[in-house]
Write a protein that holds these residues in place. Structure first.
Motif, mmCIF file in Angstrom:
data_model
loop_
_atom_site.group_PDB
_atom_site.id
_atom_site.type_symbol
_atom_site.label_atom_id
_atom_site.label_comp_id
_atom_site.label_asym_id
_atom_site.label_seq_id
_atom_site.Cartn_x
_atom_site.Cartn_y
_atom_site.Cartn_z
ATOM 1 N N ARG A 28 69.502 25.959 62.049
ATOM 2 C CA ARG A 28 70.123 27.094 62.720
ATOM 3 C C ARG A 28 71.641 26.957 62.790
ATOM 4 O O ARG A 28 72.368 27.908 62.633
ATOM 5 N N THR A 29 72.103 25.739 63.047
ATOM 6 C CA THR A 29 73.529 25.566 63.348
ATOM 7 C C THR A 29 74.321 25.045 62.161
ATOM 8 O O THR A 29 75.545 25.127 62.153
ATOM 9 N N GLY A 30 73.625 24.434 61.199
ATOM 10 C CA GLY A 30 74.328 23.800 60.087
ATOM 11 C C GLY A 30 74.921 22.449 60.469
ATOM 12 O O GLY A 30 75.621 21.823 59.673
ATOM 13 N N ILE A 31 74.639 21.985 61.691
ATOM 14 C CA ILE A 31 75.142 20.665 62.107
ATOM 15 C C ILE A 31 74.136 19.606 61.612
ATOM 16 O O ILE A 31 72.929 19.736 61.853
ATOM 17 N N ARG A 32 74.646 18.589 60.896
ATOM 18 C CA ARG A 32 73.753 17.567 60.357
ATOM 19 C C ARG A 32 73.183 16.717 61.493
ATOM 20 O O ARG A 32 73.893 16.336 62.423
ATOM 21 N N CYS A 33 71.890 16.403 61.351
ATOM 22 C CA CYS A 33 71.212 15.701 62.437
ATOM 23 C C CYS A 33 70.584 14.436 61.877
ATOM 24 O O CYS A 33 69.779 14.518 60.948
ATOM 25 N N THR A 34 70.972 13.262 62.376
ATOM 26 C CA THR A 34 70.238 12.065 61.954
ATOM 27 C C THR A 34 69.493 11.523 63.155
ATOM 28 O O THR A 34 70.001 11.522 64.272
ATOM 29 N N GLN A 35 68.267 11.054 62.879
ATOM 30 C CA GLN A 35 67.438 10.628 63.994
ATOM 31 C C GLN A 35 66.900 9.234 63.790
ATOM 32 O O GLN A 35 66.491 8.894 62.684
ATOM 33 N N ALA A 36 66.878 8.472 64.852
ATOM 34 C CA ALA A 36 66.190 7.184 64.837
ATOM 35 C C ALA A 36 65.271 7.192 66.055
ATOM 36 O O ALA A 36 65.705 6.923 67.169
ATOM 37 N N ILE A 37 64.033 7.582 65.812
ATOM 38 C CA ILE A 37 63.079 7.664 66.932
ATOM 39 C C ILE A 37 62.107 6.508 66.809
ATOM 40 O O ILE A 37 61.303 6.464 65.885
ATOM 41 N N ASP A 38 62.251 5.595 67.734
ATOM 42 C CA ASP A 38 61.529 4.341 67.618
ATOM 43 C C ASP A 38 60.583 4.125 68.802
ATOM 44 O O ASP A 38 60.628 3.092 69.467
ATOM 45 N N ILE A 39 59.781 5.143 69.094
ATOM 46 C CA ILE A 39 58.775 4.994 70.146
ATOM 47 C C ILE A 39 57.498 5.647 69.659
ATOM 48 O O ILE A 39 57.529 6.455 68.724
ATOM 49 N N SER A 40 56.383 5.331 70.296
ATOM 50 C CA SER A 40 55.169 6.068 69.971
ATOM 51 C C SER A 40 54.769 6.865 71.202
ATOM 52 O O SER A 40 55.183 6.532 72.321
ATOM 53 N N ASP A 41 53.987 7.909 70.984
ATOM 54 C CA ASP A 41 53.640 8.792 72.101
ATOM 55 C C ASP A 41 52.950 8.038 73.227
ATOM 56 O O ASP A 41 53.098 8.389 74.395
ATOM 57 N N SER A 42 52.217 6.978 72.844
ATOM 58 C CA SER A 42 51.483 6.260 73.887
ATOM 59 C C SER A 42 52.419 5.442 74.783
ATOM 60 O O SER A 42 52.009 4.927 75.810
ATOM 61 N N ASP A 43 53.704 5.315 74.394
ATOM 62 C CA ASP A 43 54.664 4.603 75.250
ATOM 63 C C ASP A 43 54.985 5.367 76.529
ATOM 64 O O ASP A 43 55.577 4.819 77.442
ATOM 65 N N LEU A 44 54.669 6.661 76.533
ATOM 66 C CA LEU A 44 55.187 7.507 77.608
ATOM 67 C C LEU A 44 54.103 8.223 78.389
ATOM 68 O O LEU A 44 53.242 8.868 77.795
ATOM 69 N N PRO A 45 54.183 8.181 79.725
ATOM 70 C CA PRO A 45 53.306 9.060 80.506
ATOM 71 C C PRO A 45 53.709 10.513 80.222
ATOM 72 O O PRO A 45 54.891 10.777 79.996
ATOM 73 N N PRO A 46 52.735 11.454 80.189
ATOM 74 C CA PRO A 46 53.017 12.833 79.792
ATOM 75 C C PRO A 46 54.133 13.486 80.605
ATOM 76 O O PRO A 46 54.942 14.245 80.056
ATOM 77 N N ASP A 47 54.209 13.213 81.915
ATOM 78 C CA ASP A 47 55.258 13.847 82.718
ATOM 79 C C ASP A 47 56.631 13.386 82.276
ATOM 80 O O ASP A 47 57.596 14.146 82.325
ATOM 81 N N TYR A 48 56.718 12.153 81.841
ATOM 82 C CA TYR A 48 57.994 11.642 81.364
ATOM 83 C C TYR A 48 58.403 12.387 80.105
ATOM 84 O O TYR A 48 59.554 12.768 79.928
ATOM 85 N N ALA A 49 57.430 12.588 79.206
ATOM 86 C CA ALA A 49 57.737 13.216 77.920
ATOM 87 C C ALA A 49 58.336 14.601 78.138
ATOM 88 O O ALA A 49 59.331 14.963 77.500
ATOM 89 N N ALA A 50 57.756 15.371 79.082
ATOM 90 C CA ALA A 50 58.249 16.740 79.311
ATOM 91 C C ALA A 50 59.696 16.712 79.794
ATOM 92 O O ALA A 50 60.533 17.485 79.316
ATOM 93 N N GLU A 51 60.001 15.819 80.717
ATOM 94 C CA GLU A 51 61.361 15.763 81.265
ATOM 95 C C GLU A 51 62.354 15.301 80.196
ATOM 96 O O GLU A 51 63.452 15.849 80.070
ATOM 97 N N ILE A 52 61.972 14.305 79.441
ATOM 98 C CA ILE A 52 62.878 13.773 78.413
ATOM 99 C C ILE A 52 63.130 14.832 77.340
ATOM 100 O O ILE A 52 64.254 15.007 76.860
ATOM 101 N N PHE A 53 62.073 15.563 77.012
ATOM 102 C CA PHE A 53 62.214 16.622 76.012
ATOM 103 C C PHE A 53 63.199 17.694 76.478
ATOM 104 O O PHE A 53 64.027 18.185 75.702
ATOM 105 N N ARG A 54 63.127 18.044 77.762
ATOM 106 C CA ARG A 54 64.052 19.042 78.314
ATOM 107 C C ARG A 54 65.499 18.542 78.262
ATOM 108 O O ARG A 54 66.414 19.313 77.973
ATOM 109 N N ILE A 55 65.688 17.303 78.589
ATOM 110 C CA ILE A 55 67.051 16.742 78.550
ATOM 111 C C ILE A 55 67.569 16.824 77.119
ATOM 112 O O ILE A 55 68.703 17.220 76.854
ATOM 113 N N PHE A 56 66.704 16.448 76.203
ATOM 114 C CA PHE A 56 67.048 16.463 74.776
ATOM 115 C C PHE A 56 67.454 17.883 74.337
ATOM 116 O O PHE A 56 68.474 18.083 73.674
#
Ligand SMILES: Nc1ncnc2c1ncn2[C@@H]1O[C@H](COP(=O)(O)OP(=O)(O)OP(=O)(O)O)[C@@H](O)[C@H]1O
Ligand SMILES: [Mg+2]
Length: 228
Positions: free
Chosen positions: A103-131
């Motif tokens: 959408r923006t044309g801004i280049r995005c590089t990602q290093a995501i080094d966690i698995s879904d099981s690392d996080l309680p679901p409520d944490y995931a929702a809040e972190i996603f919103r911050i992101f």
């Protein structure tokens, strides 16, 4: 329970609810309208300049969306991020980042080094919103060409970092009492017992870092706060 204490507790519950609703409006609709504003700008660039009537209409649409963005900063939706529910945290972050880049044309590089099981679901929702809010701010304010996203689990904590190479947020902007987006990110981090740091360097960019403790004990205390 004595009455004044009950009143204080009710007020605090109401206050909590008001904050939550205001954050939800801000995040759901604000981000959608920002996306729409980018789409309209794209159309505007593609339109032949000599077609004045269409160009004027597009300008009118852009002004309405901009007004909507301002209005939405104060209203509510209350939904959890759908992709998060459907796909899980890793894939949702991935999807969000690739949409953002398209959408923006801004280049995005990602290093995501966690698995879904690392996080309680409520944490995931809040972190996603911050992101989402951090990326929306990059799109709206940073004037950057690149953004680097990292999410890792180190030394008993989860660390999310969003670093752009734009104009750099000023201390004045960080401290503004009207910075509801920054405030919302901070409140979300603190709700999880974590911290949000924002730093800007003039001309070289802005970094948003969220650190959330993820020790077994921390998770237990958040899930069952009366067990202390
Ligand atoms: N990545 C960034 N680069 C440069 N400036 C930024 C960045 N992020 C935020 N800012 C500055 O900090 C201000 C506060 O951000 P905040 O997210 O609170 O508000 P906003 O994005 O203007 O509005 P909203 O309440 O819709 O989020 C912005 O108006 C902008 O001036
Ligand atoms: Mg914002």
């Amino acid at each position: 329970m004595n009455e004044p204490l009950l009143c204080v507790q009710l007020e605090s519950a109401r206050e909590h609810e008001r904050k939550a609703i205001s954050r939800e409006i801000h995040d759901e609709l604000g981000q959608l309208l920002t996306g729409l504003a980018f789409e309209i700008s794209w159309l505007h660039r593609k339109l032949p300049a000599e077609n004045r009537e269409l160009v004027e209409r597009i300008k009118g649409m852009k002004a309405l969306v901009d007004a909507g963005i301002k209005g939405v900063q104060k209203i509510s939706a209350g939904l959890r991020p759908r992709h998060l529910d459907d796909l899980g945290m890793r894939a949702a972050l991935d999807w969000e980042a690739s949409q953002f880049a398209n959408r923006t044309g801004i280049r995005c590089t990602q290093a995501i080094d966690i698995s879904d099981s690392d996080l309680p679901p409520d944490y995931a929702a809040e972190i996603f919103r911050i992101f989402q809010e951090a990326l929306t701010n990059v799109a709206r304010h940073s004037l950057s060409t690149d953004v680097a996203i990292s999410l890792k689990h180190t030394r008993g904590a989860l660390e999310l970092e969003i670093r752009d190479n734009g104009r750099g947020i000023s201390q004045h902007e960080i401290d503004s009492p009207c910075a509801f987006g920054l405030l919302g990110m901070r409140e979300r981090a603190e709700m999880l017992g974590g911290k949000l740091r924002i730093s800007g360097n003039h001309g070289t960019g802005t970094t948003v870092t969220v650190t959330i403790p993820l020790e077994e004990e921390e998770i237990r205390q958040h899930a069952y706060p009366d067990s202390r």
